[in-house]
Design an enzyme around this catalytic site. Sequence first.
Site, PDB file in Angstrom:
ATOM      1  CD  GLU A  80      37.334  16.095 -53.051  1.00 10.67           C
ATOM      2  OE1 GLU A  80      36.253  15.376 -53.001  1.00 10.67           O
ATOM      3  OE2 GLU A  80      37.885  16.191 -54.364  1.00 10.67           O
TER       4      GLU A  80
ATOM      5  CB  CYS B 285      44.867  13.260 -55.916  1.00 14.19           C
ATOM      6  SG  CYS B 285      43.170  12.884 -56.832  1.00 14.19           S
TER       7      CYS B 285
HETATM    8  P1  NDP Z   1      48.879  22.513 -52.017  1.00 10.75           P
HETATM    9  O1  NDP Z   1      48.315  22.163 -50.503  1.00 10.75           O
HETATM   10  O2  NDP Z   1      50.208  22.976 -52.097  1.00 10.75           O
HETATM   11  O3  NDP Z   1      47.661  23.774 -52.461  1.00 10.75           O
HETATM   12  C1  NDP Z   1      46.512  23.745 -52.616  1.00 10.75           C
HETATM   13  C2  NDP Z   1      45.773  25.200 -52.667  1.00 10.75           C
HETATM   14  O4  NDP Z   1      46.186  25.698 -51.624  1.00 10.75           O
HETATM   15  C3  NDP Z   1      46.470  26.119 -53.547  1.00 10.75           C
HETATM   16  O5  NDP Z   1      45.615  26.900 -54.289  1.00 10.75           O
HETATM   17  C4  NDP Z   1      47.194  26.831 -52.825  1.00 10.75           C
HETATM   18  O6  NDP Z   1      47.701  28.161 -53.273  1.00 10.75           O
HETATM   19  C5  NDP Z   1      46.387  26.834 -51.391  1.00 10.75           C
HETATM   20  N1  NDP Z   1      47.082  27.230 -50.329  1.00 10.75           N
HETATM   21  C6  NDP Z   1      48.444  27.130 -49.741  1.00 10.75           C
HETATM   22  N2  NDP Z   1      48.672  27.560 -48.936  1.00 10.75           N
HETATM   23  C7  NDP Z   1      47.548  27.921 -48.062  1.00 10.75           C
HETATM   24  C8  NDP Z   1      47.181  28.558 -46.923  1.00 10.75           C
HETATM   25  N3  NDP Z   1      48.009  28.920 -45.933  1.00 10.75           N
HETATM   26  N4  NDP Z   1      45.779  28.949 -46.886  1.00 10.75           N
HETATM   27  C9  NDP Z   1      44.868  28.455 -47.530  1.00 10.75           C
HETATM   28  N5  NDP Z   1      45.278  27.791 -49.010  1.00 10.75           N
HETATM   29  C10 NDP Z   1      46.561  27.795 -49.335  1.00 10.75           C
HETATM   30  O7  NDP Z   1      48.427  21.434 -53.070  1.00 10.75           O
HETATM   31  P2  NDP Z   1      48.857  21.607 -54.681  1.00 10.75           P
HETATM   32  O8  NDP Z   1      48.109  22.515 -55.432  1.00 10.75           O
HETATM   33  O9  NDP Z   1      50.281  21.319 -54.738  1.00 10.75           O
HETATM   34  O10 NDP Z   1      48.021  20.040 -55.121  1.00 10.75           O
HETATM   35  C11 NDP Z   1      48.804  18.835 -54.904  1.00 10.75           C
HETATM   36  C12 NDP Z   1      48.099  18.180 -53.858  1.00 10.75           C
HETATM   37  O11 NDP Z   1      46.872  17.815 -54.095  1.00 10.75           O
HETATM   38  C13 NDP Z   1      48.532  16.596 -53.810  1.00 10.75           C
HETATM   39  O12 NDP Z   1      48.910  16.290 -52.663  1.00 10.75           O
HETATM   40  C14 NDP Z   1      47.443  15.839 -54.286  1.00 10.75           C
HETATM   41  O13 NDP Z   1      47.310  14.418 -53.891  1.00 10.75           O
HETATM   42  C15 NDP Z   1      46.183  16.584 -54.079  1.00 10.75           C
HETATM   43  N6  NDP Z   1      44.841  16.501 -54.649  1.00 10.75           N
HETATM   44  C16 NDP Z   1      43.893  15.798 -54.060  1.00 10.75           C
HETATM   45  C17 NDP Z   1      42.884  15.546 -55.179  1.00 10.75           C
HETATM   46  C18 NDP Z   1      41.829  14.707 -54.292  1.00 10.75           C
HETATM   47  O14 NDP Z   1      40.505  14.718 -54.804  1.00 10.75           O
HETATM   48  N7  NDP Z   1      41.803  13.995 -53.224  1.00 10.75           N
HETATM   49  C19 NDP Z   1      42.708  15.933 -56.242  1.00 10.75           C
HETATM   50  C20 NDP Z   1      43.864  16.609 -56.647  1.00 10.75           C
HETATM   51  C21 NDP Z   1      44.787  17.063 -55.863  1.00 10.75           C
HETATM   52  P3  NDP Z   1      48.877  28.154 -54.228  1.00 10.75           P
HETATM   53  O15 NDP Z   1      49.017  27.221 -55.096  1.00 10.75           O
HETATM   54  O16 NDP Z   1      48.810  29.346 -54.889  1.00 10.75           O
HETATM   55  O17 NDP Z   1      50.251  28.147 -53.310  1.00 10.75           O
END
Ligand code: NDP
Length: 454
Positions: A226, A261
């Site tokens: 997502e 999002c």
């Molecule tokens: P990120 O992609 O930065 O992070 C998402 C998660 O992935 C976090 O828990 C992060 O950890 C983790 N992560 C980072 N690097 C890795 C890796 N190499 N391997 C595995 N996990 C990893 O997104 P954000 O948290 O900044 O969220 C914002 C984004 O999410 C926006 O683009 C938004 O639109 C989208 N979103 C989409 C939704 C939907 O329903 N379509 C709903 C909500 C948000 P850490 O944060 O600790 O670095």
Amino acid sequence: MQIINPATEELIQEIGEDSPDVILKKYQQANIAQSAWVAVPLTERIACIERFYALLDEEKDQLAETLTQEVGKPIQQSYNELNGARKRIEYFIKNSAKWLAEEWITEEDATREKIVYEPLGVIANISAWNYPYLVGVNVFVPALIGGNGVLYKPSEYATLTGLHIQRLLYRAGIPQNVFQIIIGKGTAGQALLELPLNGYFFTGSYRTGKYIAEHTASKLVPVQLELGGKDPLYVMDDIESVDSVAEAALEGAVYNNGQSCCAVERIYVQEKVYDRFIEAFVDKAKKMVIGDPLKKTTEIGPLSRKEQIDFLKQQVADAEEKGGTVLLGGNIAGSRGYYFEPTVVVNTNHNMKLMTEESFGPVIGIQKVKDDREAVELMKDTPYGLTAAVYSKNFERAEAVMKQMDTGTVYWNCCDRVSAGLPWSGRKSSGLGATLSYQGIRAFVQPKAYHLRG
Ligand code: NDP
């Protein structure tokens, strides 16, 4: 790991990250615990979730405060998020038994046939910080009800909320090893990718999502993503009230400080109503209350992450360089905390990053269009496919636009909303697979076909 309050830039707490060894141990424990969990009757698994539902309400004041302190969400919106999460849980409580029950396909023939739905096993729930309850609940609730073990990795920016979720699930009766939080940054998420998990359910950015899909492809297990969006909203010339459409569009753009999002990320307005719309929109945006997110009257709080300020500044500067006019905002607000002013840019076009890259802040570009055809062309000009909204009095005209959208969700006279009974899914760079609705229950189980003779 330091947990910083984005409104004050003060340290809330320091927390140790899980090492790869600890994560491996949690996985091994979850694997053992899951085989016992699947044997627990479905009614009892659902009863645990019912208790969790009640606890979210019982502790709502503390939970809302923690959420606001760590992500900067205005407190009223933290309460809204908790209420919204409970509505989704209610849907799962009421509907899971129906969609997880075995299905008889034929009982009369010599060979009787049925489908039984079995859990995937132990899954990873890698989550985002912007709506930690909502996007978390979409995954771990149906996963647990379906009999799975869950390794839940909250975003580093929503760690304290993640810890509350774990504490309340345990209080509700979910066995400790069945659900386990993985504490840490992206590296902790990365460690999950190295484990032989039975499914990866990710909410976050396109960049990380794509990386996860690529990195886990050879495991041949379900991967759901997502991801982000660049969601358009189109205002037709026949709207009844310019004022109320401007209000709805503004709320869709800046709710949760623009970090949703499915936030409205770009607006197209038919030329006949354009001037009136801009006037109403800017007038309302000017009146928004920016400030301490713990105050009930605050409408715009700080951004959750410091680096987002520079990102937004660059988007606005790029738009200005390419002919855009900033009618409101465009700057950091205040001297402390990660505040950014509500920002309205007009005279925009699709050469600008503001109109093509996800902004994820209280910043919006508005573009004038001649007719529905031009609007559709611009709305479709994006690699994303999450949602698209149309405001019009005429359903047939709006429907003609909605049908042409390559998005998982379309809205008529509403925007920026999610419903538990409908699938939540993104197309193209906005994701893969669906959560919520019956599809979001079945996403966490796999069918087994029984052919029975005798
Ligand atoms: P990120 O992609 O930065 O992070 C998402 C998660 O992935 C976090 O828990 C992060 O950890 C983790 N992560 C980072 N690097 C890795 C890796 N190499 N391997 C595995 N996990 C990893 O997104 P954000 O948290 O900044 O969220 C914002 C984004 O999410 C926006 O683009 C938004 O639109 C989208 N979103 C989409 C939704 C939907 O329903 N379509 C709903 C909500 C948000 P850490 O944060 O600790 O670095």
